[in-house]
Design a protein around this motif. Structure first.
Motif, PDB file in Angstrom:
ATOM      1  N   SER A   1      14.023  -5.879  71.272  1.00 51.59           N
ATOM      2  CA  SER A   1      12.770  -6.632  71.331  1.00 51.59           C
ATOM      3  C   SER A   1      13.013  -8.080  71.743  1.00 51.59           C
ATOM      4  O   SER A   1      12.290  -8.629  72.578  1.00 51.59           O
ATOM      5  CB  SER A   1      12.067  -6.574  69.973  1.00 51.59           C
ATOM      6  OG  SER A   1      10.865  -7.285  69.995  1.00 51.59           O
ATOM      7  N   LEU A   2      14.050  -8.704  71.175  1.00 52.85           N
ATOM      8  CA  LEU A   2      14.386 -10.084  71.520  1.00 52.85           C
ATOM      9  C   LEU A   2      14.732 -10.207  73.009  1.00 52.85           C
ATOM     10  O   LEU A   2      14.261 -11.118  73.693  1.00 52.85           O
ATOM     11  CB  LEU A   2      15.562 -10.550  70.663  1.00 52.85           C
ATOM     12  CG  LEU A   2      16.059 -11.960  70.939  1.00 52.85           C
ATOM     13  CD1 LEU A   2      16.196 -12.717  69.640  1.00 52.85           C
ATOM     14  CD2 LEU A   2      17.388 -11.938  71.645  1.00 52.85           C
ATOM     15  N   LEU A   3      15.534  -9.290  73.523  1.00 55.70           N
ATOM     16  CA  LEU A   3      15.911  -9.334  74.939  1.00 55.70           C
ATOM     17  C   LEU A   3      14.713  -9.097  75.846  1.00 55.70           C
ATOM     18  O   LEU A   3      14.571  -9.753  76.887  1.00 55.70           O
ATOM     19  CB  LEU A   3      17.017  -8.315  75.227  1.00 55.70           C
ATOM     20  CG  LEU A   3      18.375  -8.620  74.605  1.00 55.70           C
ATOM     21  CD1 LEU A   3      19.332  -7.452  74.817  1.00 55.70           C
ATOM     22  CD2 LEU A   3      18.954  -9.910  75.159  1.00 55.70           C
ATOM     23  N   CYS A   4      13.837  -8.178  75.460  1.00 54.60           N
ATOM     24  CA  CYS A   4      12.624  -7.932  76.253  1.00 54.60           C
ATOM     25  C   CYS A   4      11.730  -9.170  76.288  1.00 54.60           C
ATOM     26  O   CYS A   4      11.204  -9.533  77.343  1.00 54.60           O
ATOM     27  CB  CYS A   4      11.847  -6.741  75.691  1.00 54.60           C
ATOM     28  SG  CYS A   4      12.591  -5.149  76.029  1.00 54.60           S
ATOM     29  N   ASN A   5      11.557  -9.805  75.137  1.00 60.24           N
ATOM     30  CA  ASN A   5      10.723 -11.007  75.108  1.00 60.24           C
ATOM     31  C   ASN A   5      11.375 -12.163  75.858  1.00 60.24           C
ATOM     32  O   ASN A   5      10.684 -12.945  76.513  1.00 60.24           O
ATOM     33  CB  ASN A   5      10.397 -11.394  73.670  1.00 60.24           C
ATOM     34  CG  ASN A   5       9.370 -10.471  73.068  1.00 60.24           C
ATOM     35  OD1 ASN A   5       8.452 -10.025  73.745  1.00 60.24           O
ATOM     36  ND2 ASN A   5       9.525 -10.143  71.810  1.00 60.24           N
ATOM     37  N   GLY A   6      12.698 -12.282  75.789  1.00 57.17           N
ATOM     38  CA  GLY A   6      13.402 -13.298  76.570  1.00 57.17           C
ATOM     39  C   GLY A   6      13.242 -13.055  78.059  1.00 57.17           C
ATOM     40  O   GLY A   6      12.978 -13.987  78.831  1.00 57.17           O
ATOM     41  N   ALA A   7      13.383 -11.793  78.472  1.00 57.36           N
ATOM     42  CA  ALA A   7      13.189 -11.454  79.884  1.00 57.36           C
ATOM     43  C   ALA A   7      11.739 -11.698  80.302  1.00 57.36           C
ATOM     44  O   ALA A   7      11.476 -12.155  81.426  1.00 57.36           O
ATOM     45  CB  ALA A   7      13.584 -10.006  80.141  1.00 57.36           C
ATOM     46  N   SER A   8      10.802 -11.427  79.423  1.00 56.47           N
ATOM     47  CA  SER A   8       9.384 -11.699  79.721  1.00 56.47           C
ATOM     48  C   SER A   8       9.143 -13.187  79.916  1.00 56.47           C
ATOM     49  O   SER A   8       8.362 -13.582  80.792  1.00 56.47           O
ATOM     50  CB  SER A   8       8.491 -11.177  78.594  1.00 56.47           C
ATOM     51  OG  SER A   8       8.532  -9.784  78.541  1.00 56.47           O
ATOM     52  N   LEU A   9       9.812 -14.006  79.128  1.00 57.93           N
ATOM     53  CA  LEU A   9       9.694 -15.454  79.330  1.00 57.93           C
ATOM     54  C   LEU A   9      10.238 -15.861  80.694  1.00 57.93           C
ATOM     55  O   LEU A   9       9.651 -16.702  81.387  1.00 57.93           O
ATOM     56  CB  LEU A   9      10.432 -16.212  78.228  1.00 57.93           C
ATOM     57  CG  LEU A   9       9.686 -16.419  76.933  1.00 57.93           C
ATOM     58  CD1 LEU A   9      10.604 -16.989  75.864  1.00 57.93           C
ATOM     59  CD2 LEU A   9       8.480 -17.333  77.137  1.00 57.93           C
ATOM     60  N   VAL A  10      11.350 -15.257  81.096  1.00 53.35           N
ATOM     61  CA  VAL A  10      11.925 -15.549  82.424  1.00 53.35           C
ATOM     62  C   VAL A  10      10.937 -15.130  83.511  1.00 53.35           C
ATOM     63  O   VAL A  10      10.655 -15.906  84.438  1.00 53.35           O
ATOM     64  CB  VAL A  10      13.282 -14.842  82.601  1.00 53.35           C
ATOM     65  CG1 VAL A  10      13.759 -14.931  84.040  1.00 53.35           C
ATOM     66  CG2 VAL A  10      14.318 -15.439  81.655  1.00 53.35           C
ATOM     67  N   PHE A  11      10.396 -13.902  83.425  1.00 45.47           N
ATOM     68  CA  PHE A  11       9.422 -13.446  84.413  1.00 45.47           C
ATOM     69  C   PHE A  11       8.191 -14.357  84.433  1.00 45.47           C
ATOM     70  O   PHE A  11       7.680 -14.695  85.497  1.00 45.47           O
ATOM     71  CB  PHE A  11       8.974 -12.012  84.129  1.00 45.47           C
ATOM     72  CG  PHE A  11       9.832 -10.973  84.783  1.00 45.47           C
ATOM     73  CD1 PHE A  11       9.581 -10.553  86.080  1.00 45.47           C
ATOM     74  CD2 PHE A  11      10.887 -10.417  84.099  1.00 45.47           C
ATOM     75  CE1 PHE A  11      10.380  -9.605  86.679  1.00 45.47           C
ATOM     76  CE2 PHE A  11      11.692  -9.465  84.682  1.00 45.47           C
ATOM     77  CZ  PHE A  11      11.438  -9.042  85.987  1.00 45.47           C
TER      78      PHE A  11
END
Length: 188
Positions: free
Chosen positions: A170-180
């Motif tokens: 979940s943390l990695l997905c949300n971090g990647a979402s912030l990048v996107f």
């Protein structure tokens, strides 16, 4: 439901606040809070604090992940998604599933096993030491002498590992979402 037009300023602010608050909270809980507490409070106190905080943490992450997915999906209809927007939706969905599994099943199962372990440890005078490396021999002896304790510890470690994995996904997905989001800021 296809929504036309750009999201308003309030929607954009709420979206960014939810996403950044979720990711920031996840970073704090994952990389700071636990490590600070385990070095500063007795083991059983650490477990008790974690068991009280994690239900709130898990449900907040789950709710914020759901809200981010909904807000993003409303302004990015499936029929009009670009490949990068499809990845963004998949990231939000994955974060939601991982955080929901963690909040509703793995975290409570971990706490239940932990409390059973604590009861046995208290009977043997363990659990009041500070830090993970204190009295390792006492815990090792208890594992060797008590098959029930050994089985509970194995159950705890399994659930704790899966819970940690869900949190990390979940943390990695949300971090990647912030990048996107940062890279696609004009299309938010």
């Amino acid at each position: 439901m296809v929504t036309e037009g750009e999201p308003g300023s309030l929607v954009k602010v709420v979206y960014i606040l939810l996403l950044s608050a979720t990711w920031g909270m996840q970073c704090w809980v994952t990389f700071v809070a636990g490590f600070v507490m385990i070095r500063g409070v007795p083991r059983h106190t650490f477990g008790l604090v974690q068991s009280k905080l994690f239900p709130f943490y898990g449900h907040i992450v789950m709710c914020f992940s759901f809200l981010n997915l909904v807000v993003y999906a409303v302004y990015h209809p499936r029929e009009l998604l670009s490949p990068s927007e499809s990845v963004q939706v998949a990231l939000f969905f994955t974060s939601l599933v991982a955080s929901a599994l963690n909040a509703r099943w793995f975290s409570p199962s971990t706490s239940k096993a932990m409390f059973s372990i604590h009861a046995i440890e208290r009977e043997h005078g363990l659990g009041a030491e500070i830090g993970l490396s204190a009295n390792i021999e006492g815990y090792k002896r208890l594992r060797e002498q008590d098959p029930k304790y050994k089985a509970l510890r194995k159950t705890f470690m399994r659930y704790h590992g899966i819970s940690s994995l869900c949190n990390l996904v979940s943390l990695l997905c949300n971090g990647a979402s912030l990048v996107f989001t940062a890279l696609l800021l004009p299309t938010l």
